[in-house]
Motif scaffolding. Structure first.
Motif, PDB file in Angstrom:
ATOM      1  N   PHE A  52      29.347  65.225  23.596  1.00 60.86           N
ATOM      2  CA  PHE A  52      29.899  64.850  24.901  1.00 60.86           C
ATOM      3  C   PHE A  52      30.692  66.002  25.506  1.00 60.86           C
ATOM      4  N   LEU A  53      31.598  66.581  24.681  1.00 63.79           N
ATOM      5  CA  LEU A  53      32.422  67.677  25.200  1.00 63.79           C
ATOM      6  C   LEU A  53      31.547  68.849  25.629  1.00 63.79           C
ATOM      7  N   GLN A  54      30.521  69.144  24.806  1.00 64.19           N
ATOM      8  CA  GLN A  54      29.626  70.253  25.159  1.00 64.19           C
ATOM      9  C   GLN A  54      28.892  69.975  26.468  1.00 64.19           C
ATOM     10  N   SER A  55      28.431  68.723  26.609  1.00 63.34           N
ATOM     11  CA  SER A  55      27.624  68.444  27.801  1.00 63.34           C
ATOM     12  C   SER A  55      28.477  68.466  29.062  1.00 63.34           C
ATOM     13  N   PRO A  74      32.803  56.966  34.535  1.00 66.35           N
ATOM     14  CA  PRO A  74      31.865  57.810  33.785  1.00 66.35           C
ATOM     15  C   PRO A  74      30.647  58.190  34.610  1.00 66.35           C
ATOM     16  N   ARG A  75      30.154  57.245  35.435  1.00 62.10           N
ATOM     17  CA  ARG A  75      28.940  57.502  36.200  1.00 62.10           C
ATOM     18  C   ARG A  75      29.155  58.637  37.189  1.00 62.10           C
ATOM     19  N   ARG A  76      30.389  58.771  37.674  1.00 62.61           N
ATOM     20  CA  ARG A  76      30.691  59.839  38.642  1.00 62.61           C
ATOM     21  C   ARG A  76      31.336  61.046  37.969  1.00 62.61           C
ATOM     22  N   VAL A 278      23.643  60.675  30.422  1.00 66.90           N
ATOM     23  CA  VAL A 278      23.814  60.878  28.986  1.00 66.90           C
ATOM     24  C   VAL A 278      25.287  61.077  28.669  1.00 66.90           C
ATOM     25  N   ALA A 279      25.983  61.856  29.513  1.00 70.73           N
ATOM     26  CA  ALA A 279      27.394  62.132  29.268  1.00 70.73           C
ATOM     27  C   ALA A 279      28.189  60.832  29.280  1.00 70.73           C
TER      28      ALA A 279
END
Lengths: 313, 288
Positions: A52-55, A74-76, A278-279
């Motif tokens: 998650f952090l990487q993406s 999260p979606r935004r 995905v994030a």
């Protein structure tokens, strides 16, 4: 009369020895399996959290700055940790404000004041409360606490709000707090109570100045256990805290807000806030890891506190 | 409740038993009666623990309650400060007159009783607090206003413990030796300025040297307090007490054991010329 040593065999029945070895392996594997599952859970959390952090570092313009943004959406790509952590803390603080006086009060009553017959009836009743599914309490909070209590006091209360969630979670953990701390008080030796009564102490003084301090380590443990449970409680907050996928940071507990567990439950509920990116999906593992770390720190902290407060007797 | 210390004519050494032989009065000196117990019966639910006991306790004396296990001597002792109230199903019948007031009367509060009648238990049971906190506990819960430091020193001196603990008043009471802990419990009991100190086998958990110190302490304390002591140790009763009450057990048809007082007299009398064969057998170690 004297038997020769040749006929004396002390080596034991090989079948029995084999059976004992097998049983030992059986229990060992159960223990190892449990530990492996725990490790696997932590690893999966860590793996997805790192992903998650990487993406977000790679794909979002703000990079890791998205973790301190304007609300949790999260979606935004707005993953404001302050929002969900604060809402979780607000719910937990309200829950403890409800559960501490009621749970400890019930424990002192059951342990020190109630006659044996009363305790035999009351204790199981209190434990039934522990068996109420949290989803039921969630609807109780939604349909009773908010409209019939909170709105009568503060008429601006939102339909879904952190206060009702906190009160609901508080009711949920009362049995835990009272049962664990009552056990701690019951474990205080009768000798100490007799010493106190023998000196002309009233029940109040005996309870507060002798039994309570002697049981303090267990009582602190009960409160920390309750707090961990409050932080991790999901169903009540998902129903009543206002888990509409995302929220802005709310300082007023009479408004609805997204908590850490509420955010995670959104996925199960199927909110489209997390269905897409995905994030967004991975963010839930990151929140899960944070929750895990919070309860871990609490448990380690309680271990230390308990040791510091422990009154030997 | 206000208490008048009685000083009028007093019947002394009135040993009363329900058995056939009532021992004759002995002991000419007349110390005022503090406790006058008549027709005491104690039950734990259906279990009849003590039957028909009459007993006088005299001021500034040490009265020893002796007898075999299960004879009800501790139960009787616990009637003197209503400690039996704490046991579910305990019931006390008869009169326990303390300075003429029935302790089991309707207007009597057990808390008030226990502030005047202190107790020391079989196993030393200091609170898991500092030595200082242990002493001031009783006075504090009674709302006593005064110099606590002086009270602590005074109480510890009276309990012959001051020199040993004066440098560790803030240390945990549990760090003291068993004998010191028991003397701390005595100091704690007398810190509330009681009239009577009840001791329930105070030396049974202690070694001989600690026992000796407690016994000498008891002899000093009786100048100021009235002491009732339950003991299993015949020599101890003989050494420290002025009067001895001997309890025995009646075993019923179904094996139920009921204790009763069989002989009560000056200690010298009980130990040198007991009026009952039963008493003699017990104190000479033939049973018990």
């Amino acid at each position: 009369m004297l038997d020769t040593s040749a006929s004396l065999d002390l080596s034991g029945d090989p079948r029995r020895l084999r059976r004992e070895r097998n049983v030992r392996w059986l229990f060992l594997s159960a223990a190892v399996f449990t530990i492996l599952v725990s490790i696997a859970i932590v690893l999966s959390l860590v793996g997805e959290a790192v992903a998650f952090l990487q993406s977000i570092a790679a794909e979002i313009d703000e990079g890791l700055g998205a973790l301190i943004a304007d609300g949790w959406f999260p979606r935004r790509d707005r993953f404001d940790l302050r929002t969900i952590i604060w809402h979780t803390l607000a719910v937990s603080i309200i829950a403890m404000a409800v559960a501490t006086p009621l749970g400890l009060g019930a424990a002192v009553y059951l342990s020190e004041y109630a006659k044996a017959g009363v305790r035999r009836v009351l204790k199981p009743v209190l434990e039934i409360l522990a068996g109420i599914p949290s989803v039921v309490l969630g609807y109780f909070a939604l349909r009773f606490i908010t409209p019939d209590i909170l709105r009568n006091i503060w008429d601006t209360t939102q339909q879904s709000n952190l206060m009702a969630a906190g009160i609901g979670v508080g009711i949920l953990i009362i049995p835990l707090v009272s049962s664990v701390s009552e056990d701690a008080m019951q474990a205080v030796p009768r000798d100490l109570r007799e010493a106190s009564y023998g000196l002309g102490a009233k029940k109040w003084h005996t309870s507060m100045r002798v039994v309570f301090p002697a049981a303090l380590s267990g009582i602190v443990a009960a409160l920390i256990l309750g707090l961990s449970r409050a932080i991790g409680e999901t169903m009540v907050v998902a129903i009543v805290a206002g888990a509409t996928g995302g929220s802005l940071l709310q300082l007023n507990p009479l408004n609805g807000g997204q908590t850490m567990t509420g955010a995670m439950a959104s996925l199960a509920i199927g909110s489209d806030q997390v269905a897409g990116g995905v994030a967004a999906f991975q963010s839930l593992f990151f929140v899960g890891l944070l929750l895990f770390l919070m309860t871990l720190v609490l448990n380690i902290g309680s271990e230390r506190l308990v040791r510091r407060f422990r009154q030997r007797y | 409740m206000s208490i008048r210390l009685e000083s009028g004519p007093v019947v002394v050494g009135r040993a009363v038993s329900t058995g056939a032989a009532s021992p004759s009065p002995a002991s000419p000196e007349t110390a005022p009666v503090i406790f006058d117990i008549k027709g005491l019966n104690v039950y734990y639910r259906d279990f009849h623990a003590v039957a028909d006991t009459d007993l006088d306790i005299h001021r500034n004396e040490i009265t020893a309650l002796i007898g075999p296990s299960g004879c009800g001597k501790s139960t009787v002792l616990r009637c003197f400060n209503r400690m039996n109230d704490l046991i579910d199903g305990a019931r006390v019948e008869g009169r326990v007159l303390y300075h003429g007031i029935d302790l089991y009367g309707p207007a009597v509060d057990a808390v008030e009783v226990r502030r005047r009648i202190g107790m020391v238990f079989q196993k030393p049971n200091p609170f898991p607090k500092s030595v200082y906190e242990n002493i001031v506990f009783g006075p504090k819960v009674a709302g006593w206003k005064g110099n606590l430091d002086d009270l602590v020193e005074e109480s510890l001196r009276r309990a012959a413990l001051w020199d040993e603990v004066k440098d560790k008043l803030d240390g945990s009471a549990l760090d003291l030796s068993g004998g010191q802990q028991q003397r701390l419990c005595i100091a704690r009991a007398i810190a509330t300025s009681p009239d009577v100190v009840l001791m329930d086998e105070p030396c049974s958990a202690l070694d001989p040297i600690a026992t000796y110190r407690i016994e000498s302490l008891m002899r000093e304390l009786k100048e100021q307090y009235t002491i009732v002591v339950v003991t299993h140790n015949m020599q101890q009763a003989a050494r420290v007490s002025d009067r001895t009450a001997f309890f025995s057990v009646d075993v019923g048809e179904e094996g139920q054991r009921t204790g009763r007082l069989v002989e009560y007299d000056a200690t010298d009398q009980v130990f040198t010329a007991p009026s009952l064969k039963e008493t003699e057998d017990y104190i000479t170690g033939r049973f018990g």
